[in-house]
Design an enzyme around this catalytic site. Sequence first.
Site, mmCIF file in Angstrom:
data_model
loop_
_atom_site.group_PDB
_atom_site.id
_atom_site.type_symbol
_atom_site.label_atom_id
_atom_site.label_comp_id
_atom_site.label_asym_id
_atom_site.label_seq_id
_atom_site.Cartn_x
_atom_site.Cartn_y
_atom_site.Cartn_z
ATOM 1 N N ASP A 67 4.144 0.537 11.960
ATOM 2 C CA ASP A 67 2.946 -0.107 11.397
ATOM 3 C C ASP A 67 2.805 -1.556 11.818
ATOM 4 O OD1 ASP A 67 3.084 1.669 8.210
ATOM 5 O OD2 ASP A 67 2.483 2.276 10.221
ATOM 6 N N LYS A 122 0.853 -1.206 0.000
ATOM 7 C CA LYS A 122 0.000 0.000 0.000
ATOM 8 C C LYS A 122 0.885 1.252 0.000
ATOM 9 C CE LYS A 122 -1.854 1.655 4.015
ATOM 10 N NZ LYS A 122 -1.611 3.089 4.247
ATOM 11 N N ASN A 123 1.890 1.269 0.885
ATOM 12 C CA ASN A 123 2.714 2.474 1.043
ATOM 13 C C ASN A 123 3.796 2.570 -0.012
ATOM 14 O OD1 ASN A 123 1.054 2.998 3.151
ATOM 15 N ND2 ASN A 123 2.514 2.431 4.743
ATOM 16 N N ARG A 142 -8.486 -0.808 4.087
ATOM 17 C CA ARG A 142 -7.562 0.269 3.699
ATOM 18 C C ARG A 142 -6.182 -0.299 3.424
ATOM 19 N NH1 ARG A 142 -6.293 4.374 7.600
ATOM 20 N NH2 ARG A 142 -4.955 4.884 5.852
ATOM 21 N N ARG A 148 -0.671 14.141 12.576
ATOM 22 C CA ARG A 148 -0.201 14.044 11.186
ATOM 23 C C ARG A 148 0.019 15.407 10.521
ATOM 24 N NH1 ARG A 148 -1.674 8.743 9.563
ATOM 25 N NH2 ARG A 148 0.114 8.813 8.184
ATOM 26 N N CYS A 207 -5.565 11.804 11.960
ATOM 27 C CA CYS A 207 -6.366 10.570 11.991
ATOM 28 C C CYS A 207 -6.230 10.005 13.405
ATOM 29 C CB CYS A 207 -5.875 9.594 10.941
ATOM 30 S SG CYS A 207 -4.226 9.026 11.267
#
Length: 419
Positions: A304, A22-23, A396, A121, A116
């Site tokens: 993460d 994803k990243n 997500r 952030r 978030c």
Amino acid sequence: MAKLIIEGGHRLSGQVTVHGAKNGALPLMAAAMLIGEPVQLLNCPRLSDVEHMGRLLKGLGCLVQWQGDTLCIDAGGASSLALPKSSAGAIRSSAFLLGPLLGRFGAAEVPYPGGCNIGDRPLDLHLKGLKALGIRVEEGSGCIRCYGRPKGGVEISLEYPSVGATENLIMAACGAEADTVLVNPAREPEVDDLMVFLNAAGFALRREGSSRIRIRGGGKGRGLLHRVLPDRIEAGTFLTAAAITGGKVLVRGARGEHMSALLQTLREAGCRIRTTAEGVELTGPERPKEIRFSTMPYPGFPTDMQSQVFALCTLAKGTSLVEETVFENRFAPAAELRRMGADCRIRGRTALIRGVKALRGAEVTARDLRGGAALVLAGLAAQGITEVYNAQVLSRGYENLAAALKGLGASIRKEDQSP
Ligand code: EPZ
């Protein structure tokens, strides 16, 4: 809304293939805007964050379409330089569009992506760097407006090796006439993969030691095809699922060299780990040992993966200590894990986790992506039934996590809670 229903107590075993990162995919999608010619991203994960980024690019006039697991983006026709206010809030990576839009057009307007659940952030490091590139930045009424072509010939020092700021500034600097040097940039594999992608497109970037990146000015990108690198966090989540259930799982396609700090910590917890060209295989212990770890920028322990390994610690023999140094609010799963019988205390950025012999199934709620994954892992090991509410947040960052875990022997099913 979606709910996962998990019956715990099944040791996971077998093989699972990791998806594209994803990243890794998100900055590559943004870089397609900089290149302005057809780009094909192979092994691109089908995630809600990727779909949302695709909508942002379409909103800017790009063509975006799937061909199997290849995402094709043609930003040749990109026109509007302003993202609609309603669009960008949901995902942080909308901020990644500042750099490419400025690098290509010399103008950009992005709604403030906001914070978030895991933290505020801010974007101060992004904006400071863009100003150092000679960009005029105006903030106000919920959005960021930037004007001017990036001027190179500067050295930009990042106070913190921010992943997003590094990626944004790399893409902006690709549009500058003179060289730019970033000092103290992020070292994540996804940053390196973005550099490989941009070099293959015709720009010229290189690392000069571990704390500098030089971006040659005057470059121009051409369309290309690129394979998204494997998702080290998805792979780490599968491995931790094997660890917490005392199972044995091979994650095909996982690259051990991108996961050293995590694998070291899992070995300290008593896991046996084998890394081969095929992937990474983990055999979990009967009961994990207590561990201590602090999250750090790469190559340190990845933030993460903190929540997932936190869940493992709740069942360890002894007391574990977890320090979250990257984000200010990333212990949300603790309260939910306590509902399952975990014994954990949070003091600021540090958690003290006294291992218990067993967790019991309960109704819990996912508050954020990786915290939700932690609750699923706890449910796999708990006695009885665990129901994870707000489970749609998992999409997500995971392509159908439940199906993958079921394929490894978990008793897990998804129930839609749509009204
Ligand atoms: C990227 O977020 C990842 N997201 C995050 O993954 C990951 O946790 C994070 O890097 C750290 O590895 C994507 O790549 C899309 P940062 P990013 O800028 O770029 C502070 C997931 O679950 N900071 O390295 O936003 C910031 O508040 C997500 O997949 C500033 O203070 O992370 C944080 O405390 C979650 N000012 C720290 O730096 C800034 O201008 C690290 O943030 C920018 C960041």
